[in-house]
Design an enzyme around this catalytic site. Sequence first.
Site, short mmCIF file in Angstrom:
data_model
loop_
_atom_site.label_atom_id
_atom_site.label_comp_id
_atom_site.label_asym_id
_atom_site.label_seq_id
_atom_site.Cartn_x
_atom_site.Cartn_y
_atom_site.Cartn_z
N SER A 114 -1.90 4.98 -3.95
CA SER A 114 -2.43 5.87 -2.90
C SER A 114 -1.41 6.91 -2.50
CB SER A 114 -2.79 5.01 -1.67
OG SER A 114 -3.15 5.80 -0.57
N LYS A 135 0.84 -1.20 0.00
CA LYS A 135 0.00 0.00 0.00
C LYS A 135 0.87 1.25 0.00
CE LYS A 135 -3.79 2.22 2.51
NZ LYS A 135 -3.19 3.57 2.66
N ARG A 163 -12.36 8.05 3.63
CA ARG A 163 -13.02 9.00 4.52
C ARG A 163 -14.45 9.32 4.10
NH1 ARG A 163 -7.75 9.49 5.25
NH2 ARG A 163 -6.91 10.38 7.17
N ASP A 169 -7.00 4.14 -4.14
CA ASP A 169 -7.83 4.84 -3.16
C ASP A 169 -7.53 6.34 -3.21
OD1 ASP A 169 -5.54 5.32 -1.63
OD2 ASP A 169 -6.07 3.94 -0.03
N HIS A 181 -2.19 8.31 0.56
CA HIS A 181 -2.53 8.27 1.99
C HIS A 181 -3.15 9.59 2.45
CE1 HIS A 181 -1.58 5.60 5.57
NE2 HIS A 181 -2.32 6.57 6.08
#
Length: 299
Positions: A193, A171, A250, A226, A195
Amino acid sequence: MDYKRISDANEITARYMDSILIKERLIDSVVADTKLSFLNETFDMPVMMPAFSHLGCFNGREKTGLEEYSMAAKDLNILNFVGMMENSDFDRIIATGSKTVRIVKPYADNAKVRDQMQYAEEKGAFGIGMDIDHIFGPEGEDLVVGEKMAVQTTEMLKSYVESTRLPFFVKGVLSAEDAVKCADIGAKAIIVSHHHGRLPYAVPPMMILPEIKEALSGRDVKIIVDCGISSGADVFKALALGADAAAVGRSMLPSLEKEGTAGVLDFIKDVQKELRFIMSCTGYAKTSDIDDICIKKLL
């Protein structure tokens, strides 16, 4: 809590995602099937849970937010992810019955990394992985909830892959170069991602997706994306740009906080419904058919 995109990287990501438009292909189209074939399993949609950490009990409920969304993942038949936690907390996630990937932090204490990965495998995790984008902080080393993080080398990551029978996920990939290194070590999947904007002015994950997809051509590596995924349209764009699946983040939290598992179920079902509608309107019968023919960049 304020769940709005607040950093420069997240604002850039939102603008880029919104600049991607979709064209219709209606004649001869059919009602689409959203099922996903992923690492020898069939899931009901190419939507996945985020690898959240440290969610407590919302509104006085008995179960933690992590348990609540894991229960929703089981009911929805989608792949579940969890992040930083102790082994005793992971027991509670496995007890939900969800197919779960445990993403372990890059602890400076490497023995802890290996212990948590081994524990996840012993407890029946679907996969294990590492969050490589929590290595550096503003002061040099990253410190997460009082624990030091450490740089992970190619050889270290390869040793984790070789230590397990489970699919290994990396990730925090945000370049073709890192994606190729992940393929070289035998990782089965990467999560593209930034993050939630840890790196200032980070390239939007969707912008880098086509480059990563091309770099991994012919390699047996699944691509998940993501950051900012909040709708069926976002998922459709992600798949069109080269991802195999997309993870919400989120955007799910208000529903989780307010209504727990039921709220997450409703939220993800709405994402699935919009994805099916867009696929049907663009002539794609299956998620594996989706390509970039029906997306256009706003000038």
